[in-house]
Design a protein around this motif. Structure first.
Motif: not given
Length: 537
Positions: A351-353, A481-485, A495-500, A512-521
């Motif tokens: 993470v980071g700006p 940033e794998p799910i950006e866009g 993200a769910g399939r990545l978790d599995v 690296v991601s700005h999407r909470s659905v991914l950082t939550a993993l």
């Protein structure tokens, strides 16, 4: 003892590997030169003697043996044609065989260059090295038979003109003088030849750079500006080529003057021996000097070849500076990040700006950029000191800008694992949420995607890059940033399939991601800009 450059060592090895073909080309070149000299000399003697016999009356004409000389002329013409074909066939076969091994060696050197050198080399410049500079080296092989032809021409020409006495010495003197003057003139041509090679590489680089940004240039109405830049690079190449051509004209003049001088001097010196012998000596002398043309042409390319070899040596030298020894034992794949240990299977959010260096740090973990010493330890060793091969065998990377090759879906996936069967390919696509899209394609896995995956959308290209990372057999995934866009539902699905997948494989994750659905993993955070690590609350 002089130091031999890496390229010189490779060329020497290729000459040894191709010595049978090169020897064949040398013998054929010698045969071409000797047959040409004897053919022209005999033709001059035959035509002159036949004319004199015809002018002497019917008795002399009928007593002249036309058959034997004409048969010899036909035989020499056949031998010359066959030997020339054999020389070119063997010489080019040796050159192509050598180039077929030199280009992969150069490509390996390009991929193994130190990061700072590799990042400074543009796509067009790399292409210029692989194509233009290597093509220049081809001259080393194609023209290696030239000196053998010169020696054969001097021997056969000297022997024929010896029939006229002093013309033999004059012929040899003209040939040697032409070679010496050519050597002096070649020094003037070296700088223009180098300039042409550099300008050619610069033009390739300019075209490749602007072609890669064609859509943006068109969007902002900068087509004319781009054309002007390419035209400027083309003009610089044209100026260099004109300077080279002006000096090369001197070689043409030198060659023509040498041939004329040899023929005239042989004709005058052999005149007392009769018209037929004088014609033989004159034409044999002219052909003897003409036979040195391949060596003169090699001299004209000396500057271009020297620049090409210097540019190639720079790549091989950069490769050597980028190499380091691989440790014999690497232990497990645990990481120590900013003094905090991360065991196998850990999930870390980087993470980071924006602008804090997240992508730069990711590329450092792959050996694509220098990594700050002491920041990351891998298997108990500072990652900054490990060779790129070790780092890239540890992390499977899905970059922020998904780069695809011009090929099929299968081609792009198999870059990560060339042995992957269809089941593994489909599993990776399913884990990346792209299997349904690929199944709708007419050819499925074998569907052609175009240059850089042009037939896919941006999100599909990103997910194909993600699937490719999944196929690599590495202990860690490194995703930028794998799910950006992607829209919310699709991002949640990926993200769910990545978790599995992580639970199934036990791989570790740095994302690296700005999407909470991914950082939550992730169960840890890693600050890119500062040397700190903290657990997620």
């Amino acid at each position: 003892m002089t130091h031999r450059s890496p390229l010189a060592g490779l060329i020497a090895a290729e000459r040894r590997a191709e010595r049978r073909r090169l020897r064949h080309a040398a013998w054929c070149a010698a045969l071409v030169a000797a047959a040409s000299v004897v053919l022209l000399g005999l033709s001059g003697w035959f035509l002159t003697a036949a004319a004199r016999a015809g002018g002497a009356g019917i008795v002399a004409a009928q007593g002249f043996n036309y058959m034997l000389p004409s048969a010899g002329i036909r035989l020499l013409a056949i031998v010359r044609t066959g030997a020339r074909y054999g020389e070119r066939l063997a010489g080019h076969a040796a050159a192509f065989g050598a180039l077929a091994r030199l280009r992969p060696a150069l490509f390996r050197a390009l991929t193994a260059m130190a990061p700072e050198a590799a990042l400074a080399l543009g796509r067009g410049e790399a292409t210029a090295r692989l194509i233009g500079d290597i093509d220049a080296v081809e001259l080393r092989f194609v023209r290696l038979s030239g000196p053998w032809g010169v020696m054969a021409a001097l021997l056969s020409g000297g022997a024929l003109t010896l029939l006229g006495g002093w013309p033999a010495a004059a012929t040899v003197a003209c040939a040697i003088g032409t070679l010496l003057l050519g050597h002096l003139l070649a020094r003037r041509l070296e700088a223009p030849g180098r300039a042409v090679q550099r300008a050619t590489g610069a033009l390739r680089e300019e075209v490749a750079m602007l072609a890669g940004a064609a859509a943006e240039l068109r969007c902002f109405g900068l087509e004319a500006w781009a054309v002007e830049r390419i035209a400027d690079a083309g003009d610089r190449l044209a100026v260099a080529q004109r300077r080279q051509a002006s000096v090369m004209a001197g070689f043409e003049w030198l060659h023509a003057a040498g041939v004329a001088l040899a023929a005239a001097s042989a004709l005058m010196l052999a005149a007392p021996r009769g018209a037929a012998v004088a014609a033989l000596a004159a034409l044999a002398a002219a052909m003897t000097v003409d036979a040195i043309a391949p060596v003169l042409r090699t001299m004209t390319e000396r500057g271009r070849l020297a620049e090409a070899e210097a540019r190639l040596d720079a790549v091989f030298d950069a490769e050597r500076s980028g190499q380091s020894s691989v440790p014999a034992s690497l232990g497990d794949a645990s990481l120590v990040i900013d003094a905090g240990r991360c065991a196998m299977g850990a999930r870390i959010a980087l993470v980071g700006p924006s602008g804090s260096g997240k992508s730069t740090l990711v590329e450092g973990l792959l050996g694509l950029r220098p990594l700050m010493p002491g920041r990351v330890a891998l298997r108990g060793q500072d990652a900054a000191t490990l060779p790129g091969e070790v780092l890239r065998a540890t992390f499977a990377w899905a970059p922020q800008d998904a780069a695809l090759i011009a090929g099929t879906v299968r081609d792009n996936l198999c870059l990560a694992d060339a042995t992957a069967d269809d089941d593994r390919l489909w599993q990776a696509l399913a884990d990346a949420g792209l299997d349904a899209v690929v199944r709708t394609l007419p050819q499925g896995l074998d569907e052609w995607l175009g240059d850089d995956g042009a037939r896919l959308s941006g999100g599909e290209r990103r997910r194909l890059s993600l699937a490719r990372a999944y196929l690599a057999r590495t202990p860690w995934l490194l995703l930028d940033e794998p799910i950006e866009g992607l829209d919310g539902d699709l991002a949640a699905q990926v993200a769910g399939r990545l978790d599995v997948r992580l639970k199934r494989t036990g791989q570790g994750l740095i994302v690296v991601s700005h999407r909470s659905v991914l950082t939550a993993l992730c169960d840890r955070q890693w600050q890119a800009g500062v040397a700190a690590r903290r657990s997620v609350a």
